[in-house]
Design a protein around this motif. Structure first.
Motif, PDB file in Angstrom:
ATOM      1  N   ALA A  16      42.713  44.921  40.281  1.00  0.00           N
ATOM      2  CA  ALA A  16      44.120  45.253  40.498  1.00  0.00           C
ATOM      3  C   ALA A  16      44.936  43.993  40.798  1.00  0.00           C
ATOM      4  O   ALA A  16      46.033  43.808  40.265  1.00  0.00           O
ATOM      5  CB  ALA A  16      44.264  46.252  41.637  1.00  0.00           C
ATOM      6  N   ALA A  17      44.401  43.116  41.635  1.00  0.00           N
ATOM      7  CA  ALA A  17      45.112  41.885  41.967  1.00  0.00           C
ATOM      8  C   ALA A  17      45.254  40.978  40.749  1.00  0.00           C
ATOM      9  O   ALA A  17      46.301  40.352  40.548  1.00  0.00           O
ATOM     10  CB  ALA A  17      44.393  41.147  43.097  1.00  0.00           C
ATOM     11  N   LEU A  18      44.240  40.928  39.914  1.00  0.00           N
ATOM     12  CA  LEU A  18      44.317  40.109  38.707  1.00  0.00           C
ATOM     13  C   LEU A  18      45.385  40.633  37.748  1.00  0.00           C
ATOM     14  O   LEU A  18      46.178  39.858  37.201  1.00  0.00           O
ATOM     15  CB  LEU A  18      42.958  40.065  38.016  1.00  0.00           C
ATOM     16  N   LEU A  19      45.433  41.949  37.557  1.00  0.00           N
ATOM     17  CA  LEU A  19      46.449  42.534  36.694  1.00  0.00           C
ATOM     18  C   LEU A  19      47.853  42.318  37.243  1.00  0.00           C
ATOM     19  O   LEU A  19      48.801  42.048  36.499  1.00  0.00           O
ATOM     20  CB  LEU A  19      46.178  44.018  36.492  1.00  0.00           C
ATOM     21  N   VAL A  20      47.996  42.410  38.559  1.00  0.00           N
ATOM     22  CA  VAL A  20      49.299  42.178  39.174  1.00  0.00           C
ATOM     23  C   VAL A  20      49.705  40.711  39.036  1.00  0.00           C
ATOM     24  O   VAL A  20      50.877  40.399  38.791  1.00  0.00           O
ATOM     25  CB  VAL A  20      49.280  42.625  40.657  1.00  0.00           C
ATOM     26  N   LEU A  21      48.762  39.801  39.164  1.00  0.00           N
ATOM     27  CA  LEU A  21      49.084  38.386  38.985  1.00  0.00           C
ATOM     28  C   LEU A  21      49.520  38.084  37.559  1.00  0.00           C
ATOM     29  O   LEU A  21      50.415  37.253  37.339  1.00  0.00           O
ATOM     30  CB  LEU A  21      47.883  37.524  39.375  1.00  0.00           C
ATOM     31  N   VAL A  22      48.928  38.771  36.589  1.00  0.00           N
ATOM     32  CA  VAL A  22      49.360  38.603  35.198  1.00  0.00           C
ATOM     33  C   VAL A  22      50.805  39.080  35.047  1.00  0.00           C
ATOM     34  O   VAL A  22      51.635  38.416  34.418  1.00  0.00           O
ATOM     35  CB  VAL A  22      48.417  39.362  34.242  1.00  0.00           C
ATOM     36  N   ARG A  23      51.129  40.226  35.639  1.00  0.00           N
ATOM     37  CA  ARG A  23      52.502  40.727  35.568  1.00  0.00           C
ATOM     38  C   ARG A  23      53.455  39.802  36.318  1.00  0.00           C
ATOM     39  O   ARG A  23      54.581  39.594  35.894  1.00  0.00           O
ATOM     40  CB  ARG A  23      52.573  42.144  36.126  1.00  0.00           C
ATOM     41  N   LEU A  24      53.008  39.239  37.417  1.00  0.00           N
ATOM     42  CA  LEU A  24      53.841  38.307  38.179  1.00  0.00           C
ATOM     43  C   LEU A  24      54.140  37.064  37.364  1.00  0.00           C
ATOM     44  O   LEU A  24      55.248  36.539  37.395  1.00  0.00           O
ATOM     45  CB  LEU A  24      53.132  37.939  39.483  1.00  0.00           C
ATOM     46  N   TYR A  25      53.174  36.606  36.589  1.00  0.00           N
ATOM     47  CA  TYR A  25      53.361  35.414  35.764  1.00  0.00           C
ATOM     48  C   TYR A  25      54.205  35.701  34.525  1.00  0.00           C
ATOM     49  O   TYR A  25      55.071  34.923  34.166  1.00  0.00           O
ATOM     50  CB  TYR A  25      51.991  34.860  35.362  1.00  0.00           C
ATOM     51  N   ARG A  26      53.955  36.839  33.869  1.00  0.00           N
ATOM     52  CA  ARG A  26      54.596  37.127  32.595  1.00  0.00           C
ATOM     53  C   ARG A  26      55.861  37.959  32.705  1.00  0.00           C
ATOM     54  O   ARG A  26      56.544  38.143  31.699  1.00  0.00           O
ATOM     55  CB  ARG A  26      53.620  37.871  31.692  1.00  0.00           C
TER      56      ARG A  26
END
Length: 87
Positions: A16-26
């Protein structure tokens, strides 16, 4: 049984944290990034709460309260900022 539960919870919260970090970046807009940051904070609160539940200790309760308040205040302040920018 508790070690299996801890491994599963760690995997789920990490994903979940990895997916959220991707959304935070993109995230294309500022509001997408704010929602992602709020979700990352909620994931952190969930991970800390799960760790406290698995290990059966209440010492992290003040940390949970502070993280929750930080997320609430941050979300409200960014929502007010976005309303002013839109007007």
């Amino acid at each position: 049984m508790t070690t299996f539960l801890a491994v599963v919870l760690t995997g789920l919260f990490s994903a979940a944290a990895l997916l959220v970090l991707v959304r935070l970046y993109r995230g294309p807009s500022l509001l997408d990034r704010v929602v992602a940051a709020d979700m990352l904070l909620a994931t952190m609160v969930g991970a800390v709460a799960a760790e406290a539940a698995v290990n059966r200790h209440t010492g992290t309760l003040p940390v949970l309260v502070v993280l929750s308040l930080l997320g609430f205040v941050g979300s409200v302040s960014m929502a007010r900022f976005a309303v002013r920018e839109g007007a």
